[in-house]
Write an enzyme that holds these catalytic residues in place. Structure first.
Site, PDB file in Angstrom:
ATOM      1  N   HIS A   1       0.830  -1.201   0.000  1.00 54.22           N
ATOM      2  CA  HIS A   1       0.000   0.000   0.000  1.00 54.22           C
ATOM      3  C   HIS A   1       0.872   1.262   0.000  1.00 54.22           C
ATOM      4  CE1 HIS A   1      -3.571  -2.403   0.963  1.00 54.22           C
ATOM      5  NE2 HIS A   1      -4.298  -1.309   0.818  1.00 54.22           N
TER       6      HIS A   1
ATOM      7  N   HIS B   1       0.565  -2.985   9.386  1.00 55.49           N
ATOM      8  CA  HIS B   1       2.000  -2.866   9.140  1.00 55.49           C
ATOM      9  C   HIS B   1       2.664  -2.152  10.297  1.00 55.49           C
ATOM     10  CE1 HIS B   1       2.285  -4.372   5.027  1.00 55.49           C
ATOM     11  NE2 HIS B   1       1.157  -3.738   4.767  1.00 55.49           N
TER      12      HIS B   1
END
Length: 563
Positions: free
Chosen positions: A159, A210
Site C-alpha cells: 500500500h 504494518h
C-alpha cells in the site's frame, strides 16, 4: 521453482474425490514440523539468516504500535482508514486505469501501470523472500475491509509503495507544467496528493496491518520507482513503440523471467498471485501499445499509441457510454476466458508434467493430482468477478461493515506467535538458572507485571513516562498469546499461554494445533492458475490500450480515424 511439497501444519492437504474434484482433507501434524523454527526448515540458509536479523524489529515495534492504536483509535477513524485503504489497492487502480487510457491520458496511465506493476512485483518479491510477519495480534487490532490482505507477509508495505510512487509522480507532473492550472488549483492538487500518500501510509499503522519498518521501506521503494519512471519512463515508451518486434519480444521476455525467479515463500502467501496478475498487465500493455501505435486509430501526441479523445467533441454522453461499454467488455473477457482456460489448460499441463517440462510451484496443486477444478469464489485480489461487484459496492457504501480482528490470521502469524512464545520461554529459563536450552520454551507471566519474564523491558520503554511504559509492558505481555476474530471494539485481554517452561514434543504439537485451528484454511490452488492469470490480465490490458479504443471507433463512440 520448487517441486510441490506437503502442506505445513494447519494448511489443507489435497485428495481426489470419487468425482475427480480436489477436496481438502482435515489438517494434521507433519512429522517434519516438530522443530519450533519453521522458517529454518523451509528457507535457504541465507534467507533465513537475513530474516532472523530483521524479525527483532517486528517484535520490538509491536507494543508501540499497540500503544499508538490505544491513544488515537475512534470509531470514526476506524471507518475512515478502513475505507480509504481501498484507494491504495491494486483493484482501485486496475478499475480506474483503463478509463485514463480511453480518455487520452495514455502517458499518465502507462506510467502508473509501470509503477504499480513494479511496486506490486518488487514488494511481493521481498515479502516472499524474507517471509516477515505483520506486527503481532494481540496486542494489535487489525482493521480491514479485505480479508486477503492479512494473508500476506508484512514487509514491505505494498500500500505504501503504491501510494508514494503514484503521489510523487503526480506531484512532479504538476510541477513540470505549473502554468496549466490556476495557482490555487495548482496548490490544492499538490496538497491533495501529499495528503493521499500520508493518509495511506499512516492508515497502515493505525489499522495494525504494518509496522514502522514496513511503511518506511515501502515508501522508499515507492519513491525509487517514481524516480525511475520519471527518469526512464518516456525513453522506454519510445524505445518500445518505435522499435521492431524484437524490442517487444525482449520486454515480454524480461517480464516472464522475473515471474520465473520470484522466490518461493515458506507459507501459502498470495503475493505471487498479485505479481503474476500485474506481469500479465505489463505484457498486455506492451503488446497493445506496440501494435496500436502502428494503426490509424492512434496519435503520437504526447506519446505514441495515445487514444484520440476530446471531451468537447465527443461529449459527456458518449464518454459515459464508451466507459460503460469498455468496462462491460473487460468483465465479459474475464468471465469467459477464465473458466475456459481453467478447463482447457489442465490436460496440457499433464502432458508437460509427464515430459518433465512443467515448472511446479509450492502450494499449487499439480495437474496430475486433479481432474476438474471447482468454481473458485473470492479467488482474485486484483479484479473481482462481475457477480462480486454489487457486494463490493455495498461494502463501500457501508464502511462500518469492516473487520476488526484479534489473533493470528495467516500461517505467518501463527508461526510468529509460536516462535515468540519459544523465545520468551527461553528467556524465563535463562532468568532462573542461566541456561538457555535451544528447545526450551517460555511459560506465561501474571497479567499486569511490568517487566517480562527475564526481568527485561522493551527497548526504549524505560525512557517513557511511567503510565505509558506500563502500557507498553502490558502490550508486550500480550504478544504471542494468540486470539480469535472479534467484533468491532472487542475487549483487549491476553489469553493464557499453554505449557510449562519446557514442553514435551506432544505438548509442542498440541500447541501448534491450537494456534492453527484459529486460522481460516486457505483454498486449494491449482498450477494452471498461474498461466490463466497471465493470459486473462494480459487480455484485460490489451483491451484497455488497443481493443476497446478500436471498438469505440467502429461503434461510433470515437472521434473518427485521423492521420
Amino acid at each position: 521453482m520448487c517441486p510441490q511439497h506437503d502442506a505445513p501444519l494447519g494448511e489443507p492437504r489435497v485428495s481426489t474425490s470419487a468425482a475427480g474434484a480436489a477436496a481438502p482433507q482435515e489438517p494434521r501434524l507433519d512429522a517434519g514440523m516438530k522443530h519450533h523454527d519453521h522458517y529454518a526448515q523451509q528457507l535457504p540458509p541465507w534467507r533465513n539468516a537475513l530474516r532472523q536479523k530483521l524479525i527483532p524489529i517486528v517484535r520490538w515495534e509491536t507494543p508501540y504500535l499497540a500503544l499508538l492504536q490505544e491513544q488515537v483509535r475512534t470509531p470514526a477513524l476506524d471507518s475512515y482508514f478502513a475505507y480509504t485503504a481501498n484507494l491504495g489497492t491494486h483493484t482501485f487502480f486496475m478499475i480506474t486505469l483503463p478509463i485514463l487510457f480511453w480518455c487520452g491520458y495514455t502517458s499518465v496511465a502507462r506510467a502508473t501501470v509501470h509503477m504499480l506493476a513494479s511496486g506490486v512485483f518488487w514488494s511481493g518479491f521481498v515479502k516472499d523472500m524474507l517471509c516477515l510477519p505483520r506486527p503481532l495480534s494481540p496486542p494489535l487490532y487489525r482493521i480491514t475491509m479485505s480479508g486477503s490482505a492479512a494473508l500476506e507477509y508484512g514487509f514491505p508495505s505494498t500500500h505504501s509503495t503504491n501510494a508514494v510512487s503514484v503521489a510523487l509522480y503526480a506531484i512532479q507532473m504538476l510541477r513540470s507544467a505549473p502554468d496549466q492550472h490556476h495557482p490555487n488549483v495548482y496548490f490544492a492538487l499538490q496538497l491533495l496528493f501529499y495528503f493521499y500518500a500520508i493518509s495511506i501510509v499512516l492508515g497502515r499503522l493505525y489499522c495494525g496491518m504494518h509496522g514502522f519498518f514496513d511503511v518506511v521501506i515501502g515508501s522508499f521503494l515507492g519513491a525509487l520507482l517514481a524516480l525511475c519512471q520519471l527518469a526512464f519512463g518516456d525513453m522506454f515508451d519510445f524505445w518500445l513503440t518505435g522499435g521492431t518486434s524484437l524490442n517487444l519480444a525482449v520486454s515480454v521476455l524480461v517480464v516472464l523471467v522475473l515471474v520465473r525467479i520470484h522466490p518461493e515463500p515458506a507459507d501459502d502467501c498470495p503475493c505471487f498471485d498479485d505479481s503474476v496478475a500485474f506481469a500479465g498487465v505489463v505484457i498486455g500493455i506492451q503488446v497493445g501499445a506496440w501494435h496500436f501505435s502502428r494503426t490509424s486509430f492512434s496519435t503520437d501526441y504526447p506519446i505514441p499509441s495515445t487514444v484520440l479523445f476530446n471531451l468537447n467533441e465527443i461529449g459527456l454522453v458518449k464518454t459515459a457510454l464508451r466507459t460503460v461499454f469498455g468496462v462491460v467488455i473487460i468483465f465479459l473477457w474475464r468471465a469467459t476466458m477464465k473458466p475456459a482456460l481453467l478447463k482447457t489448460l489442465p490436460p496440457m499441463f499433464r502432458l508437460l508434467e509427464q515430459a518433465r517440462l512443467n515448472l511446479p510451484r509450492a502450494f499449487f496443486l499439480n495437474a496430475s493430482k486433479y481432474t476438474i477444478i471447482p468454481q473458485l469464489r473470492g479467488d482474485d485480489n486484483v479484479i473481482p468477478s462481475a457477480s462480486e461487484v454489487p457486494q463490493m459496492l455495498k461494502n463501500l457504501a457501508h464502511p462500518r461493515k469492516r473487520s476488526v480482528s484479534v489473533g493470528p490470521q495467516s500461517a505467518a502469524d501463527a508461526y510468529e506467535t509460536l516462535a515468540y512464545r519459544n523465545r520468551r520461554r527461553r528467556e524465563s529459563i535463562s532468568s532462573l538458572d542461566g541456561a538457555v536450552p535451544e528447545e526450551a520454551s517460555w511459560s506465561p507471566i501474571a497479567k499486569g507485571n511490568e517487566a517480562n519474564s527475564s526481568g527485561q523491558v522493551p527497548l526504549g520503554a524505560d525512557l517513557l513516562p511511567t503510565p505509558i511504559a506500563s502500557r507498553v509492558h502490558s502490550y508486550e505481555h500480550m504478544m504471542g498469546s494468540g486470539g480469535t476474530t472479534a467484533p468491532i471494539t472487542p475487549p483487549m485481554t491476553a489469553m493464557d499461554l499453554p505449557g510449562d517452561l519446557v514442553q514435551s514434543p506432544l505438548e509442542a504439537e498440541n500447541e501448534k494445533r491450537q494456534i492453527f485451528m484459529l486460522l481460516t484454511k486457505p483454498r486449494v490452488r491449482y498450477d494452471v492458475e498461474v498461466v490463466t492469470k497471465l493470459i486473462v490480465y494480459a487480455g484485460i490490458a490489451w483491451l484497455a490500450v488497443e481493443g476497446n479504443p478500436i471498438l469505440f471507433e467502429l461503434c461510433g463512440l470515437g472521434m473518427g480515424v485521423r492521420r
